[in-house]
Structures are given as structure tokens and as C-alpha cells.
Design an enzyme around this catalytic site. Structure first.
Site, PDB file in Angstrom:
ATOM      1  N   LYS A 199      59.357  41.358  41.694  1.00 55.97           N
ATOM      2  CA  LYS A 199      59.932  40.222  42.406  1.00 55.97           C
ATOM      3  C   LYS A 199      58.789  39.419  43.004  1.00 55.97           C
ATOM      4  CE  LYS A 199      63.056  38.786  46.051  1.00 55.97           C
ATOM      5  NZ  LYS A 199      64.107  39.170  46.984  1.00 55.97           N
ATOM      6  N   LYS A 252      62.041  38.879  38.443  1.00 55.05           N
ATOM      7  CA  LYS A 252      62.648  37.769  39.163  1.00 55.05           C
ATOM      8  C   LYS A 252      61.561  36.882  39.745  1.00 55.05           C
ATOM      9  CE  LYS A 252      65.250  36.932  43.315  1.00 55.05           C
ATOM     10  NZ  LYS A 252      65.665  37.431  44.574  1.00 55.05           N
TER      11      LYS A 252
HETATM   12  C1  PBG Z   1      66.872  38.710  49.127  1.00 48.52           C
HETATM   13  C2  PBG Z   1      67.020  37.926  47.886  1.00 48.52           C
HETATM   14  C3  PBG Z   1      66.568  36.627  47.588  1.00 48.52           C
HETATM   15  C4  PBG Z   1      67.070  36.312  46.317  1.00 48.52           C
HETATM   16  C5  PBG Z   1      67.778  37.417  45.879  1.00 48.52           C
HETATM   17  N1  PBG Z   1      67.722  38.417  46.859  1.00 48.52           N
HETATM   18  C6  PBG Z   1      65.824  35.652  48.401  1.00 48.52           C
HETATM   19  C7  PBG Z   1      64.452  35.890  48.834  1.00 48.52           C
HETATM   20  O1  PBG Z   1      63.820  36.895  48.479  1.00 48.52           O
HETATM   21  O2  PBG Z   1      63.991  35.063  49.593  1.00 48.52           O
HETATM   22  C8  PBG Z   1      66.887  35.015  45.596  1.00 48.52           C
HETATM   23  C9  PBG Z   1      67.891  34.723  44.518  1.00 48.52           C
HETATM   24  C10 PBG Z   1      67.919  33.312  44.060  1.00 48.52           C
HETATM   25  O3  PBG Z   1      67.054  32.484  44.381  1.00 48.52           O
HETATM   26  O4  PBG Z   1      68.864  32.987  43.327  1.00 48.52           O
HETATM   27  N2  PBG Z   1      65.613  39.173  49.406  1.00 48.52           N
END
Ligand code: PBG
Length: 328
Positions: A199, A252
Site C-alpha cells: 500500500k 494499492k
Molecule cells: C484506510 C484506507 C484508505 C483507502 C482504503 N483504506 C485511505 C488512506 O490510506 O488514506 C483508500 C481507498 C481509495 O482511495 O479508494 N487506511
């Protein structure tokens, strides 16, 4: 060589193209993210994500029925609590919003796979993904090991409410092993963990933070989410998560990181998921609204490309549209 070899021969008509197509996109591959908040009869449109809403439990159940009817196998839930505090206690409170949503959706749609996002940022008043403590430089930062305890409590609450799968998205070190061990001890050994493994700290999460009301109130997430420059580090993250017991690993965002998805699919034996995130969705939506691109074609091309890169599952805000487009 040309003129003997002519690749256009097999592109000449739709039947040939269908016969030689290497990658397919199916409704089976889709997971729809949904946002749930307290209240009744809520259907708050999310400005930066046209067509997406915040739901209350009752309207979410109606939506889940429609999703199931479209043949989409899974949803992933994000909660917006009634109140936020420093440790995000509403993430695992007895009446936690995601837990109530899981119970209601599972009752109405027992066959629909309900995944829960396990993270603290939606529940903390500072908007970070864990508990804050000053680091050795005297600056506030997310305390890794203190956060693990919170994540475990949240995962156990979700599993206890009937979640089919938990998906930790916080990027703390060691969280997959810790959550796996605690799920097992609590009798949830058959609940799989989908790890947000690679991520990245991405600007493409902007619209999501509107939707989940979770922007960090100071600083950014670079001390825990990954640097977009790093593939080798992403591989280490994925290796660790697989070793700690992840059943599915996720990359992601998706489109700017297709190389990471490809690497994950080639090197690991666990299924790979990719999150086609809010910013990827919003860009196409905004351009399509101006008539600059065709939304359907761009969306299907994006999803197919994520599949081609090697993802089996795609978390996407286009899941409902794509399910309809695929049967047309
Ligand atoms: C929570 C989380 C996030 C997303 C999914 N889980 C936001 C972040 O990390 O700031 C983003 C998903 C998206 O942008 O569609 N941590």
C-alpha cells in the site's frame, strides 16, 4: 517476418478477436467498496466520487441486495463512526457501525461475501491509521506496536459480527501475524485475511478521504505507507505478509502500480487483489463529465488492464456498472 507474418489477420473481425483474447474480466473478479455511517435512511452522495454514497445500515442492506442480484460476489465496508477520539475507540465499541452493518447485510444476503477494512484512520480524531506518540525526534507519529492492539480488537469485533474476511489497511509492521494469531485464538481460524500488503502513500486516495471523512489532521501517511518509488520494498512487504499468514495480498493503488501487481502475480502463490482507488475512479468520472473521455470504455479498459497485470480480484467503485456492462 512481414509479409508472411501479419498480426492484423487475427484482429480482422470481432470473432477472431474474441478467440484470441488473452485476458478476461468477469463479475466474479469484482469487489465493491461501501461506506456506512450511523442514522437511518441515509444516502449521502460523495461529491468527489459521483454515483457513490455514504449509507446507513438500512439503506446499505437495500444496496447489498442489489449488488448480490448483479452477481457481484463481495463488498468491502468502511465505517464512519458517530464520534472520533484519539485511539479510535468506535472501531471496536460494542455498537461499532461496521459491526452493525455486517450483521444486517449477512442476515439479508448470507451468500454475499462481506469484507471489512481494518484500520484506525476513520475512527481517530487526528485521522491517522493508529495511536499517536512522539517519536525520538519529538514529533508525533503513529506508534506501531500500540496500534497492533487496536487493530486486533477491531478485527476481532468484525469477525465476531460475522465478517467473512478482514482486510487490514494500516501498514503497521507485524499486523498480519498478530491479527492471524488472535483470530485463531478466538475461534476464527476460518476467517481469511486479505492484506493490503503493498500500500503506497498515494495522492490518489484524496476522494476516499472525503468519503470516509478521514484526512490526516497533521502531517501525512509517509511514515507508514510506502514510498511510490520502491518495488523491492513492496516485495518485502508482500513476502512478510504471506509468511505471517495472509490469504490474499493486495496492491494499492492499481493503475500507477501495474508493475507491482505483475511482480506479485509472478512471484507469489496466493491470490492477488488490486485496489482501483478513489482517485483513479474520480479522474475518469471528471473527464467523462466534461465529455473528454468515454467513462464505460475507460473503466473497462482500466479493469481489464489490472487483470492483465495479474490481479485476480479488483476492488473498484465501478463494480456495479461493470457488472451491468459485462452482460450487455
Ligand atoms: C484506510 C484506507 C484508505 C483507502 C482504503 N483504506 C485511505 C488512506 O490510506 O488514506 C483508500 C481507498 C481509495 O482511495 O479508494 N487506511
Amino acid at each position: 517476418m512481414f509479409p508472411t507474418v501479419r498480426l492484423r489477420r487475427l484482429r480482422r473481425n470481432a470473432t477472431f478477436r474474441r478467440m484470441v483474447r488473452e485476458t478476461t474480466l468477469s463479475v466474479d473478479d469484482l469487489i465493491l467498496p461501501l461506506f456506512v455511517r450511523p442514522g437511518t435512511n441515509v444516502r449521502n452522495p460523495i461529491g468527489s466520487m459521483p454515483g457513490q454514497n455514504q449509507w446507513s445500515v438500512d439503506t446499505l442492506v437495500e444496496e447489498a441486495r442489489e449488488i448480490e442480484q448483479l452477481g457481484i460476489p463481495a463488498i468491502i465496508l468502511f465505517g464512519i463512526p458517530k464520534m472520533k477520539d484519539a485511539t479510535g475507540s468506535q472501531a471496536f465499541a460494542p455498537d461499532a457501525i461496521v459491526c452493525r452493518a455486517v450483521e444486517a447485510v449477512k442476515k439479508a444476503c448470507p451468500e454475499l461475501c462481506v469484507i471489512t477494512d481494518v484500520c484506525m484512520c476513520e475512527y481517530t480524531d487526528h485521522g491517522h491509521c493508529g495511536a499517536i506518540r512522539n517519536n525520538r525526534d519529538g514529533n508525533p507519529d503513529v506508534d506501531n506496536d500500540a496500534t497492533l492492539e487496536l487493530l486486533v480488537k477491531e478485527a476481532l469485533a468484525h469477525a465476531g459480527a460475522g465478517a467473512d474476511m478482514v482486510a487490514p489497511s494500516d501498514m503497521m509492521d507485524g499486523r498480519i501475524g498478530e491479527i492471524r494469531a488472535n483470530l485463531d485464538d478466538a475461534g476464527f481460524s476460518d476467517v481469511p485475511v486479505m492484506a493490503y500488503s503493498a500500500k503506497f502513500s498515494s495522492a490518489f486516495y484524496g476522494p476516499f478521504r472525503d468519503a470516509a471523512e478521514s484526512p490526516p489532521q497533521f502531517g501525512d501517511r509517509r511514515s507508514y505507507q510506502m514510498d511510490p518509488a520502491n518495488l523491492k520494498e513492496a516485495v518485502r512487504e508482500m513476502e512478510l505478509d504471506v509468511d505471517e499468514g495472509a490469504d490474499i495480498i493486495m496492491v494499492k493503488p492499481a493503475l500507477p502500480y501495474l508493475d507491482v501487481i505483475r511482480y506479485a502475480a509472478d512471484e507469489f502463490e496466493v491470490p492477488v487483489a488490486a485496489y482501483n482507488v478513489s482517485g483513479e475512479f474520480a479522474m475518469v468520472k471528471a473527464a467523462a463529465e466534461r465529455g473528454w473521455v468515454d467513462e464505460k470504455q475507460c473503466a473497462l479498459e482500466s479493469l481489464l488492464s489490472i487483470r492483465r497485470a495479474g490481479a485476480k480480484m479488483i476492488l473498484t467503485y465501478w463494480a456495479k456498472d461493470a457488472a451491468r456492462w459485462l452482460v450487455e
